[in-house]
Design a protein around this motif. Structure first.
Motif, PDB file in Angstrom:
ATOM      1  N   GLU A  47      47.795  27.900  -7.679  1.00  0.00           N
ATOM      2  CA  GLU A  47      46.383  27.567  -7.902  1.00  0.00           C
ATOM      3  C   GLU A  47      46.064  27.495  -9.399  1.00  0.00           C
ATOM      4  N   ILE A  48      46.542  28.473 -10.136  1.00  0.00           N
ATOM      5  CA  ILE A  48      46.310  28.514 -11.581  1.00  0.00           C
ATOM      6  C   ILE A  48      46.962  27.307 -12.248  1.00  0.00           C
ATOM      7  N   VAL A  49      48.210  27.056 -11.908  1.00  0.00           N
ATOM      8  CA  VAL A  49      48.944  25.960 -12.543  1.00  0.00           C
ATOM      9  C   VAL A  49      48.326  24.613 -12.180  1.00  0.00           C
ATOM     10  N   PHE A  60      51.819  21.654 -17.886  1.00  0.00           N
ATOM     11  CA  PHE A  60      53.018  21.552 -17.060  1.00  0.00           C
ATOM     12  C   PHE A  60      54.235  22.151 -17.773  1.00  0.00           C
ATOM     13  N   PHE A  61      54.305  21.987 -19.090  1.00  0.00           N
ATOM     14  CA  PHE A  61      55.453  22.468 -19.855  1.00  0.00           C
ATOM     15  C   PHE A  61      55.557  23.995 -19.869  1.00  0.00           C
ATOM     16  N   ASN A  70      57.488  21.357  -7.828  1.00  0.00           N
ATOM     17  CA  ASN A  70      56.450  21.181  -6.809  1.00  0.00           C
ATOM     18  C   ASN A  70      55.864  19.769  -6.941  1.00  0.00           C
ATOM     19  N   ARG A  71      55.978  19.001  -5.881  1.00  0.00           N
ATOM     20  CA  ARG A  71      55.558  17.593  -5.909  1.00  0.00           C
ATOM     21  C   ARG A  71      54.111  17.419  -6.356  1.00  0.00           C
ATOM     22  N   GLU A  72      53.201  18.226  -5.836  1.00  0.00           N
ATOM     23  CA  GLU A  72      51.787  18.077  -6.174  1.00  0.00           C
ATOM     24  C   GLU A  72      51.529  18.373  -7.660  1.00  0.00           C
ATOM     25  N   ILE A  73      52.189  19.408  -8.169  1.00  0.00           N
ATOM     26  CA  ILE A  73      52.030  19.765  -9.575  1.00  0.00           C
ATOM     27  C   ILE A  73      52.606  18.653 -10.460  1.00  0.00           C
TER      28      ILE A  73
END
Length: 91
Positions: A47-49, A60-61, A70-73
Protein backbone atom coordinates in the motif's frame (compact mmCIF):
# COMPACT_ATOMS: atom_id res chain seq x y z
CA UNK A 1 1.54 16.53 10.61
CA UNK A 2 4.35 18.28 8.78
CA UNK A 3 4.80 15.34 6.42
CA UNK A 4 1.35 15.84 4.92
CA UNK A 5 2.48 19.30 3.72
CA UNK A 6 6.04 18.35 2.85
CA UNK A 7 6.77 14.65 2.39
CA UNK A 8 10.51 15.30 2.54
CA UNK A 9 10.06 16.15 6.23
CA UNK A 10 10.15 12.37 6.72
CA UNK A 11 13.93 12.68 6.33
CA UNK A 12 14.36 14.62 9.57
CA UNK A 13 11.81 13.06 11.91
CA UNK A 14 12.73 10.58 14.64
CA UNK A 15 13.46 7.04 13.45
CA UNK A 16 10.48 5.41 15.22
CA UNK A 17 8.15 7.69 13.27
CA UNK A 18 9.69 6.52 9.99
CA UNK A 19 8.18 3.13 10.82
CA UNK A 20 4.69 4.53 11.49
CA UNK A 21 2.51 3.52 8.55
CA UNK A 22 0.10 6.43 8.92
CA UNK A 23 2.89 9.01 8.98
CA UNK A 24 4.76 7.44 6.08
CA UNK A 25 1.54 7.17 4.05
CA UNK A 26 0.92 10.89 4.56
CA UNK A 27 4.47 11.67 3.45
CA UNK A 28 4.51 9.52 0.30
CA UNK A 29 1.05 10.69 -0.72
CA UNK A 30 2.40 14.24 -0.74
CA UNK A 31 5.82 13.32 -2.17
CA UNK A 32 6.40 9.75 -3.34
CA UNK A 33 10.16 10.18 -3.36
CA UNK A 34 9.97 10.43 0.45
CA UNK A 35 9.75 6.61 0.43
CA UNK A 36 13.56 6.60 0.51
CA UNK A 37 13.40 7.85 4.13
CA UNK A 38 10.87 5.25 5.32
CA UNK A 39 11.84 2.33 7.56
CA UNK A 40 12.70 -0.82 5.56
CA UNK A 41 9.52 -2.73 6.50
CA UNK A 42 7.40 0.04 4.99
CA UNK A 43 9.42 -0.06 1.77
CA UNK A 44 8.04 -3.60 1.52
CA UNK A 45 4.43 -2.58 2.25
CA UNK A 46 2.43 -2.78 -0.98
CA UNK A 47 0.00 0.00 0.00
CA UNK A 48 2.78 2.41 0.93
CA UNK A 49 4.83 1.63 -2.16
CA UNK A 50 1.84 1.90 -4.50
CA UNK A 51 0.95 5.31 -3.05
CA UNK A 52 4.56 6.46 -3.38
CA UNK A 53 5.06 5.17 -6.92
CA UNK A 54 1.71 6.57 -8.03
CA UNK A 55 2.81 9.99 -6.84
CA UNK A 56 6.41 9.78 -8.13
CA UNK A 57 7.74 6.94 -10.28
CA UNK A 58 11.24 7.39 -8.82
CA UNK A 59 10.00 5.88 -5.55
CA UNK A 60 10.14 2.56 -7.40
CA UNK A 61 13.94 2.59 -7.07
CA UNK A 62 13.74 2.56 -3.25
CA UNK A 63 11.01 -0.08 -2.94
CA UNK A 64 11.89 -3.47 -1.47
CA UNK A 65 13.11 -5.94 -4.10
CA UNK A 66 10.06 -8.25 -3.95
CA UNK A 67 7.79 -5.33 -4.86
CA UNK A 68 9.93 -4.54 -7.89
CA UNK A 69 8.51 -7.76 -9.35
CA UNK A 70 4.89 -6.83 -8.53
CA UNK A 71 3.07 -6.22 -11.81
CA UNK A 72 0.83 -3.44 -10.47
CA UNK A 73 3.74 -1.56 -8.90
CA UNK A 74 5.88 -1.93 -12.03
CA UNK A 75 3.02 -0.72 -14.24
CA UNK A 76 2.38 2.30 -12.00
CA UNK A 77 6.04 3.30 -12.32
CA UNK A 78 6.47 2.47 -16.02
CA UNK A 79 3.28 4.33 -16.96
CA UNK A 80 5.01 7.50 -15.77
CA UNK A 81 8.50 6.75 -17.08
CA UNK A 82 9.70 3.71 -18.98
CA UNK A 83 13.11 3.97 -17.33
CA UNK A 84 11.61 2.30 -14.26
CA UNK A 85 11.58 -0.96 -16.20
CA UNK A 86 15.37 -1.05 -15.91
CA UNK A 87 15.04 -1.65 -12.16
CA UNK A 88 12.13 -4.11 -12.33
CA UNK A 89 12.77 -7.58 -10.94
CA UNK A 90 11.79 -10.92 -12.42
CA UNK A 91 8.50 -12.24 -11.02
Amino acid sequence: AAVSHNGKALRIIASPLKADKEIVMAAVTENGWALRYAAPPLKADIEIVMAAVSQNWRAFFTAAEPLKANREIVMAAVSQNGMALEDAAEP
